[in-house]
Design a protein around this motif. Structure first.
Motif, mmCIF file in Angstrom:
data_model
loop_
_atom_site.group_PDB
_atom_site.id
_atom_site.type_symbol
_atom_site.label_atom_id
_atom_site.label_comp_id
_atom_site.label_asym_id
_atom_site.label_seq_id
_atom_site.Cartn_x
_atom_site.Cartn_y
_atom_site.Cartn_z
ATOM 1 N N UNK A 96 0.838 -1.207 0.000
ATOM 2 C CA UNK A 96 0.000 0.000 0.000
ATOM 3 C C UNK A 96 0.870 1.253 0.000
ATOM 4 N N UNK A 97 1.823 1.293 0.912
ATOM 5 C CA UNK A 97 2.671 2.481 1.017
ATOM 6 C C UNK A 97 3.533 2.654 -0.230
ATOM 7 N N UNK A 98 4.085 1.553 -0.731
ATOM 8 C CA UNK A 98 4.951 1.638 -1.916
ATOM 9 C C UNK A 98 4.173 2.142 -3.127
ATOM 10 N N UNK A 99 2.985 1.582 -3.339
ATOM 11 C CA UNK A 99 2.175 1.973 -4.498
ATOM 12 C C UNK A 99 1.662 3.403 -4.364
ATOM 13 N N UNK A 100 1.231 3.763 -3.174
ATOM 14 C CA UNK A 100 0.715 5.120 -2.957
ATOM 15 C C UNK A 100 1.797 6.171 -3.212
ATOM 16 N N UNK A 101 3.002 5.914 -2.721
ATOM 17 C CA UNK A 101 4.093 6.862 -2.937
ATOM 18 C C UNK A 101 4.478 6.932 -4.406
ATOM 19 N N UNK A 102 4.437 5.799 -5.088
ATOM 20 C CA UNK A 102 4.801 5.776 -6.509
ATOM 21 C C UNK A 102 3.817 6.566 -7.360
ATOM 22 N N UNK A 103 2.557 6.644 -6.922
ATOM 23 C CA UNK A 103 1.519 7.331 -7.681
ATOM 24 C C UNK A 103 1.246 8.754 -7.179
ATOM 25 N N UNK A 104 2.061 9.245 -6.244
ATOM 26 C CA UNK A 104 1.859 10.578 -5.677
ATOM 27 C C UNK A 104 3.071 11.461 -5.955
ATOM 28 N N UNK A 105 2.826 12.661 -6.465
ATOM 29 C CA UNK A 105 3.917 13.596 -6.717
ATOM 30 C C UNK A 105 4.564 14.010 -5.410
ATOM 31 N N UNK A 106 5.859 14.195 -5.434
ATOM 32 C CA UNK A 106 6.612 14.555 -4.239
ATOM 33 C C UNK A 106 6.087 15.846 -3.621
ATOM 34 N N UNK A 107 5.847 15.817 -2.328
ATOM 35 C CA UNK A 107 5.380 16.995 -1.607
ATOM 36 C C UNK A 107 3.886 17.205 -1.639
ATOM 37 N N UNK A 108 3.139 16.336 -2.325
ATOM 38 C CA UNK A 108 1.697 16.482 -2.428
ATOM 39 C C UNK A 108 0.980 15.355 -1.689
ATOM 40 N N UNK A 109 -0.279 15.625 -1.334
ATOM 41 C CA UNK A 109 -1.114 14.599 -0.713
ATOM 42 C C UNK A 109 -1.567 13.598 -1.780
ATOM 43 N N UNK A 110 -1.659 12.321 -1.434
ATOM 44 C CA UNK A 110 -2.128 11.335 -2.422
ATOM 45 C C UNK A 110 -3.564 11.608 -2.836
ATOM 46 N N UNK A 111 -3.841 11.471 -4.126
ATOM 47 C CA UNK A 111 -5.191 11.686 -4.628
ATOM 48 C C UNK A 111 -6.041 10.435 -4.500
ATOM 49 N N UNK A 112 -7.292 10.571 -4.896
ATOM 50 C CA UNK A 112 -8.242 9.457 -4.789
ATOM 51 C C UNK A 112 -7.780 8.247 -5.589
ATOM 52 N N UNK A 113 -7.314 8.472 -6.817
ATOM 53 C CA UNK A 113 -6.879 7.356 -7.668
ATOM 54 C C UNK A 113 -5.688 6.632 -7.056
ATOM 55 N N UNK A 114 -4.745 7.392 -6.499
ATOM 56 C CA UNK A 114 -3.560 6.778 -5.899
ATOM 57 C C UNK A 114 -3.942 5.899 -4.713
ATOM 58 N N UNK A 115 -4.878 6.375 -3.891
ATOM 59 C CA UNK A 115 -5.315 5.608 -2.719
ATOM 60 C C UNK A 115 -6.071 4.357 -3.153
ATOM 61 N N UNK A 116 -6.955 4.511 -4.137
ATOM 62 C CA UNK A 116 -7.714 3.360 -4.618
ATOM 63 C C UNK A 116 -6.793 2.292 -5.198
ATOM 64 N N UNK A 117 -5.859 2.705 -6.037
ATOM 65 C CA UNK A 117 -4.945 1.758 -6.649
ATOM 66 C C UNK A 117 -4.045 1.100 -5.607
ATOM 67 N N UNK A 118 -3.539 1.899 -4.673
ATOM 68 C CA UNK A 118 -2.653 1.356 -3.647
ATOM 69 C C UNK A 118 -3.395 0.357 -2.757
ATOM 70 N N UNK A 119 -4.629 0.696 -2.382
ATOM 71 C CA UNK A 119 -5.424 -0.220 -1.572
ATOM 72 C C UNK A 119 -5.726 -1.511 -2.310
#
Length: 222
Positions: A115-138
């Motif tokens: 979850x953490x690895x995927x969420x970080x990979x789909x989130x731009x540095x310094x920004x909060x993870x978006x809905x798509x990043x959380x859904x995909x990571x989960x």
């Protein structure tokens, strides 16, 4: 803070269970019984015989209720518990408990890593993870975890059903040896496709619900 996390986790877990329960019923039946030809045959037979799926709060009771194809043995969760206590005693409620622990303990340790690895990979540095990043990571976290959990999940389901008319097993090792001898290594991956199909939306919704609730309960300081 811990209390709010508990509330958010409880609500998101309930949402995830509601999403995944129908496929979970089919998965249990495929793992514990050999009367079904495949996923769609199991779904069709279950729906034609029983309509919409049942639910139960305790894992053993859930599996027993999901595993029966008619209501002749158990009329519901309370009746199921009463029958188990009468026929098997208090120990009957813990049937398959070791297999459940062997499934869950390592898998919960693994759960948050993808979850953490995927969420970080789909989130731009310094920004909060978006809905798509959380859904995909989960979703990815759920699929990876269940890929590791499925073999012991098969053993757990068979042990839990062995007191309800299923094949009798003396324990985890006996169940593993007998299942392997009779059906080969493929038996330990029964339900893997269903686990994956169920795990992605269930865990995607679970993590999104949790993250969204925590943002509501604890908004970031400006």
């Amino acid at each position: 803070m811990p209390f709010l996390e508990f509330i958010a986790g409880s609500i998101s877990g309930a949402v995830g269970l509601a999403v995944g329960h129908p496929l979970d019923t089919v998965k249990v039946r495929l793992q514990a019984q050999s009367v079904y030809k495949g996923i769609f045959h199991c779904m069709a037979k279950t729906y034609s015989n029983e309509g919409v799926f049942i639910t139960a709060p305790v894992d053993l009771v859930k599996v027993r209720l999901q595993g029966q194809t008619t209501a002749d043995r158990y009329r519901g969760p309370i009746h199921c518990v009463a029958v188990i206590l009468k026929k098997e005693g208090p120990r009957g409620l813990f049937r398959g408990g070791l297999a459940l622990a062997l499934r869950d303990i390592p898998c919960y340790g693994l759960y948050f890593l993808p979850y953490e690895v995927t969420r970080k990979a789909l989130t731009e540095s310094g920004k909060e993870p978006g809905t798509l990043a959380i859904l995909m990571a989960g979703g990815v976290a759920g699929v990876v975890t269940w890929a590791f959990a499925t073999p012991m999940d098969v053993v757990k389901a068979r042990l839990q059903m062995s007191g309800a008319g299923g094949r009798e097993y003396r324990g985890v090792l006996h169940c593993m040896r007998a299942s392997f001898r009779e059906e080969g290594v493929r038996v330990f991956f029964k339900g893997l496709l269903l686990n994956s199909l169920r795990a992605f939306p269930v865990n995607a919704v679970t993590f999104l619900s949790y993250e969204s609730l925590m943002r509501i309960f604890c908004p970031p300081m400006r």
